[in-house]
Design an enzyme around this catalytic site. Sequence first.
Site, PDB file in Angstrom:
ATOM      1  N   ARG A  53     -23.209 -81.744  20.529  1.00 28.04           N
ATOM      2  CA  ARG A  53     -23.564 -80.374  19.977  1.00 28.04           C
ATOM      3  C   ARG A  53     -24.306 -80.311  19.813  1.00 28.04           C
ATOM      4  O   ARG A  53     -25.290 -81.627  18.751  1.00 28.04           O
ATOM      5  CB  ARG A  53     -22.475 -79.806  19.680  1.00 28.04           C
ATOM      6  CG  ARG A  53     -21.342 -80.777  19.057  1.00 28.04           C
ATOM      7  CD  ARG A  53     -21.899 -81.006  17.205  1.00 28.04           C
ATOM      8  NE  ARG A  53     -22.386 -80.195  16.743  1.00 28.04           N
ATOM      9  CZ  ARG A  53     -23.145 -79.535  16.591  1.00 28.04           C
ATOM     10  NH1 ARG A  53     -23.516 -81.393  15.745  1.00 28.04           N
ATOM     11  NH2 ARG A  53     -23.905 -79.500  15.736  1.00 28.04           N
ATOM     12  N   GLY A  54     -25.339 -79.476  19.139  1.00 30.03           N
ATOM     13  CA  GLY A  54     -26.491 -79.542  18.830  1.00 30.03           C
ATOM     14  C   GLY A  54     -27.157 -79.134  19.518  1.00 30.03           C
ATOM     15  O   GLY A  54     -27.299 -79.699  21.061  1.00 30.03           O
ATOM     16  N   ALA A  55     -28.521 -77.756  19.863  1.00 31.08           N
ATOM     17  CA  ALA A  55     -28.981 -77.722  20.903  1.00 31.08           C
ATOM     18  C   ALA A  55     -29.762 -78.961  21.133  1.00 31.08           C
ATOM     19  O   ALA A  55     -29.971 -78.339  22.511  1.00 31.08           O
ATOM     20  CB  ALA A  55     -30.160 -76.782  20.468  1.00 31.08           C
ATOM     21  N   ARG A  90     -22.873 -73.819  27.808  1.00 34.87           N
ATOM     22  CA  ARG A  90     -22.968 -72.734  26.862  1.00 34.87           C
ATOM     23  C   ARG A  90     -24.130 -72.450  26.977  1.00 34.87           C
ATOM     24  O   ARG A  90     -25.152 -73.661  26.844  1.00 34.87           O
ATOM     25  CB  ARG A  90     -22.987 -74.434  25.494  1.00 34.87           C
ATOM     26  CG  ARG A  90     -21.374 -75.344  25.329  1.00 34.87           C
ATOM     27  CD  ARG A  90     -21.205 -75.955  23.942  1.00 34.87           C
ATOM     28  NE  ARG A  90     -21.409 -74.683  23.294  1.00 34.87           N
ATOM     29  CZ  ARG A  90     -22.027 -75.380  21.627  1.00 34.87           C
ATOM     30  NH1 ARG A  90     -21.797 -77.141  21.019  1.00 34.87           N
ATOM     31  NH2 ARG A  90     -21.494 -74.231  20.794  1.00 34.87           N
ATOM     32  N   GLN A 203     -18.454 -77.579  11.424  1.00 35.96           N
ATOM     33  CA  GLN A 203     -20.239 -78.961  11.610  1.00 35.96           C
ATOM     34  C   GLN A 203     -20.386 -78.934  10.689  1.00 35.96           C
ATOM     35  O   GLN A 203     -20.465 -80.219  10.019  1.00 35.96           O
ATOM     36  CB  GLN A 203     -20.925 -78.073  12.180  1.00 35.96           C
ATOM     37  CG  GLN A 203     -20.363 -78.331  14.068  1.00 35.96           C
ATOM     38  CD  GLN A 203     -20.019 -77.016  14.066  1.00 35.96           C
ATOM     39  OE1 GLN A 203     -19.250 -75.742  13.367  1.00 35.96           O
ATOM     40  NE2 GLN A 203     -19.731 -76.268  15.305  1.00 35.96           N
ATOM     41  N   ASP A 244     -30.635 -72.630  17.828  1.00 36.37           N
ATOM     42  CA  ASP A 244     -30.642 -72.721  19.271  1.00 36.37           C
ATOM     43  C   ASP A 244     -31.466 -72.294  19.975  1.00 36.37           C
ATOM     44  O   ASP A 244     -31.104 -72.619  21.342  1.00 36.37           O
ATOM     45  CB  ASP A 244     -29.091 -72.149  19.185  1.00 36.37           C
ATOM     46  CG  ASP A 244     -27.995 -73.360  18.987  1.00 36.37           C
ATOM     47  OD1 ASP A 244     -28.454 -73.166  17.905  1.00 36.37           O
ATOM     48  OD2 ASP A 244     -27.063 -74.567  19.316  1.00 36.37           O
ATOM     49  N   ASN A 254     -28.664 -69.092  15.836  1.00 41.48           N
ATOM     50  CA  ASN A 254     -28.102 -69.922  15.233  1.00 41.48           C
ATOM     51  C   ASN A 254     -26.373 -70.141  14.525  1.00 41.48           C
ATOM     52  O   ASN A 254     -26.185 -69.043  14.900  1.00 41.48           O
ATOM     53  CB  ASN A 254     -28.568 -70.491  13.904  1.00 41.48           C
ATOM     54  CG  ASN A 254     -28.463 -71.856  13.463  1.00 41.48           C
ATOM     55  OD1 ASN A 254     -28.539 -72.190  14.228  1.00 41.48           O
ATOM     56  ND2 ASN A 254     -28.032 -71.914  12.074  1.00 41.48           N
ATOM     57  N   LYS A 255     -26.016 -70.816  14.675  1.00 31.80           N
ATOM     58  CA  LYS A 255     -24.496 -71.099  13.643  1.00 31.80           C
ATOM     59  C   LYS A 255     -24.034 -69.924  13.307  1.00 31.80           C
ATOM     60  O   LYS A 255     -24.512 -69.472  12.544  1.00 31.80           O
ATOM     61  CB  LYS A 255     -24.271 -71.796  13.199  1.00 31.80           C
ATOM     62  CG  LYS A 255     -22.436 -72.316  13.162  1.00 31.80           C
ATOM     63  CD  LYS A 255     -22.317 -71.958  13.762  1.00 31.80           C
ATOM     64  CE  LYS A 255     -22.151 -72.945  15.331  1.00 31.80           C
ATOM     65  NZ  LYS A 255     -21.211 -72.941  16.957  1.00 31.80           N
TER      66      LYS A 255
END
Length: 369
Positions: A53-55, A90, A203, A244, A254-255
């Site tokens: 995960r993570g862009a 995603r 996370q 992201d 973002n998150k």
Amino acid sequence: MNVRGRAMRTIWPAADGRTVEIIDQTRLPHELAIVELETLDDAARAIATMQVRGAPLIGAAAAYGMALAAAEDPSDNAIETAMSKLAATRPTAVNLRWALTEMRRALSEVPESRRFAAATVRAGEIADADVAINHAIGEHGAGLIIEAWRCKGRAGRVEVLTHCNAGWLATVDWGTALAPVYRAHNEGIPIHVWVDETRPRNQGASLTAWELGEHGVPHTVIVDNAGGHLMREGLVDLCIVGTDRTTAGGDVANKIGTYLKALAARDNDIPFYVALPSPTIDWEIESSAAIPIERRDAGEVTHIEGWTEEGRRVTVRLTPAHSPAANYAFDVTPARLVSALITERGICPASSEGLLELFPERRRRVVRE
Ligand code: MRU
């Protein structure tokens, strides 16, 4: 980065030259498990279930997924099907679309018989480029941390707040928001990181805390709601987060929860920086209204997973059995709340002019009649 003295990336080609290996991030911080991806389906599942995960890492994993697809069936039809399958995993991180487009271009230039080899080479280049980009982000961003330390009269330590995980685990190596932190720490600047736990997937608590600890960076995990209080108490010098998808106008997805931190930072005159590699910029959209915000399974909100002291993985319910829950995975922070963007080419205002100064090749030519 180093894990127990061994240099590691988050994704790499396996020794057999055909498959791909990843660190399974759903098992951290309790277990450092390496998982092998053998098929396109494995790669799609790894992205959807957040083993990776993570862009930037989602982009690299999708690129390797295309190589696995080309090994299974290199025909045009199969390549298109693989692209659609990976693109659907995603929705928010634009790096996914960027990497798939790059892979399609690389594959379209060679005959079917050479597609697996070409895809493997291009996926490797995408991964290596991510490492180089993040290294450069670290170099530029460290200057901001060093400047903050100078402003404090080189006394005490620089207090950084970060949200989610935008460290090396979210990329191939180095990270985006944490690259400047690692760089400053390596240069001997005293630094301490406030780590938002980042519900519901945690996370921050599980990944950011783990990787900072492995690298020896002082840090403290806080609940998501603590940041505003810390800022009011003067305990935060600057915030750095990842993204992201950043629009051509500088708005930042973002998150979930990033926006609230940016609001609190603005109210307390604390700089709020966003670190991003250029593949995270969506040059096609100016307005953040066009960013698809991922909504994940409500079970991630109603339940929480942890490990017992004996090392057993358990999931427990947090909410009443019949209360509905909603799981918005990302939010948008408008450009006006972002102090600056940190990219591989340098630091710029969060605005279309700021971005175009650093990326002039993106200026649209006006054709005069
Ligand atoms: O849902 P995740 O864990 O993939 O979300 C990750 C983030 O929001 C990161 O901050 C973002 O991808 C930037 S990573 C360098």
